[in-house]
Design an enzyme around this catalytic site. Sequence first.
Site, PDB file in Angstrom:
ATOM      1  N   HIS A 192       0.848  -1.190   0.000  1.00  0.00           N
ATOM      2  CA  HIS A 192       0.000   0.000   0.000  1.00  0.00           C
ATOM      3  C   HIS A 192       0.883   1.239   0.000  1.00  0.00           C
ATOM      4  O   HIS A 192       1.860   1.318   0.756  1.00  0.00           O
ATOM      5  CB  HIS A 192      -0.921   0.023   1.211  1.00  0.00           C
ATOM      6  CG  HIS A 192      -1.827   1.226   1.229  1.00  0.00           C
ATOM      7  ND1 HIS A 192      -2.849   1.394   0.330  1.00  0.00           N
ATOM      8  CD2 HIS A 192      -1.828   2.332   2.011  1.00  0.00           C
ATOM      9  CE1 HIS A 192      -3.463   2.539   0.563  1.00  0.00           C
ATOM     10  NE2 HIS A 192      -2.861   3.137   1.576  1.00  0.00           N
ATOM     11  N   GLY A 201      -6.757   3.608   1.788  1.00  0.00           N
ATOM     12  CA  GLY A 201      -7.628   3.766   0.625  1.00  0.00           C
ATOM     13  C   GLY A 201      -6.944   4.435  -0.557  1.00  0.00           C
ATOM     14  O   GLY A 201      -5.724   4.377  -0.717  1.00  0.00           O
ATOM     15  N   LEU A 227     -10.122  -3.335   4.467  1.00  0.00           N
ATOM     16  CA  LEU A 227      -9.177  -2.716   3.540  1.00  0.00           C
ATOM     17  C   LEU A 227      -7.988  -2.082   4.257  1.00  0.00           C
ATOM     18  O   LEU A 227      -8.172  -1.298   5.198  1.00  0.00           O
ATOM     19  CB  LEU A 227      -9.908  -1.661   2.701  1.00  0.00           C
ATOM     20  CG  LEU A 227      -9.078  -0.935   1.641  1.00  0.00           C
ATOM     21  CD1 LEU A 227      -8.627  -1.902   0.568  1.00  0.00           C
ATOM     22  CD2 LEU A 227      -9.877   0.207   1.023  1.00  0.00           C
ATOM     23  N   ASP A 228      -6.774  -2.438   3.803  1.00  0.00           N
ATOM     24  CA  ASP A 228      -5.524  -1.833   4.287  1.00  0.00           C
ATOM     25  C   ASP A 228      -5.369  -1.923   5.803  1.00  0.00           C
ATOM     26  O   ASP A 228      -4.823  -1.028   6.450  1.00  0.00           O
ATOM     27  CB  ASP A 228      -5.429  -0.361   3.847  1.00  0.00           C
ATOM     28  CG  ASP A 228      -5.409  -0.200   2.348  1.00  0.00           C
ATOM     29  OD1 ASP A 228      -4.936  -1.123   1.663  1.00  0.00           O
ATOM     30  OD2 ASP A 228      -5.887   0.838   1.855  1.00  0.00           O
ATOM     31  N   ASP A 229      -5.855  -3.017   6.393  1.00  0.00           N
ATOM     32  CA  ASP A 229      -5.827  -3.138   7.842  1.00  0.00           C
ATOM     33  C   ASP A 229      -5.183  -4.438   8.317  1.00  0.00           C
ATOM     34  O   ASP A 229      -5.260  -4.777   9.489  1.00  0.00           O
ATOM     35  CB  ASP A 229      -7.258  -3.028   8.403  1.00  0.00           C
ATOM     36  CG  ASP A 229      -7.287  -2.669   9.869  1.00  0.00           C
ATOM     37  OD1 ASP A 229      -6.565  -1.736  10.264  1.00  0.00           O
ATOM     38  OD2 ASP A 229      -8.022  -3.339  10.632  1.00  0.00           O
TER      39      ASP A 229
END
Length: 284
Positions: A192, A201, A227-229
Site C-alpha cells: 500500500h 484507501g 481494507l488496508d488493515d
Amino acid sequence: MSVATVILQLICPDRPGLVSELAGWVAANGGNIRHADHHTDAGAGVFLSRIEWELEGFGIPRQALPAAAQALADRLSGQAKLHFSDAWPKVAIFASKQSHCLVDLLWRVQSGELPMQVPLVIANHPDLEALCSGFGVRFVCIPSSRENKPEVERRILGLLEDNQIELAVLAKYMQVLSGEFLARFPDVINIHHSFLPAFKGAQPYQRAWDRGVKLIGATAHYVTEELDDGPIIEQTTVPVGHRDEVADLIRKGRDTERMALARALRLHLRRQVIVYRGRTAVFA
C-alpha cells in the site's frame, strides 16, 4: 551451495524454561542450530520462537519432521509451523498497469535474491504482458469490473489451484479481494502506497500532499477483509519537502513501494514473520 535448513515457528503459552526446552529438543536429535530468535508478549502471556537448524545429520528423517514438530507443539499447548529452506514456494504475482513493483520482484527472482518460483502473473489489464514475456513468466489477463468480479475471482482461484500456488502478492493490483476469496485463499501480501495507518484507501499521495506531510512511506502487509488493515510486515519512508508536488511524492513513493514489498516478501519467504493477535513479530 547453501546448506538446507529446517525452520520451526512456534507460538505457545509463556512459561519458564521454554528456550532451553526447544534448544534441547533440537540438540537431542543432533541438530546444529543456525539461528534462534524468541519473543515473549508479557501482556498476552504468549511465547513466540523461530529456530533454524541444519537438516543434514538431524536425527529425525525429513518426512517425519512435521509430525515430530506437531508433537512438540502439542506438548507445549502451542501451534507450530515447519518449513524447509530448499522448498521454494510457488508464488503468483497480481498486477494492473503499473510495472515498478512487478519488474523489481521478477528481477529479484531471476537473480536468485528471492527464494520462490513464479509460475504466473495475473493482471486485470494487458499492459504488462511483454514485460512478463521478457522474464519468461506466463501472463494471464482477466479484465475485472464490479459486475463480473465474482466470476473473475472464481477464475483466479482456479488458476491458483491448478498451479499449486502457495502465496499471492498484490504488486499494485489495485483491486480489492472479497472476503469469499480470502476465505478460500488467505495467504496474500499487499503493498500500500502510504505509511499505514495514515491515508488508507485511494489517492494517498494527493491526500498526503494536501496535508503538507514531511514524510511519506509504503506499507507491505498481509491482506484481510478490512481494507488496508492487515498485519504489517514492513514499512519504508522517505522525506518530502515544501517544494515537492504530488508528482514528486508519487516518484519518491514508487521507490519506497519497491523496497517495502521486496523486504516483506523476503521476510515471509525466510519464515521470519509470525502473525498473532492481528499483528506480527518480525525476527529480522
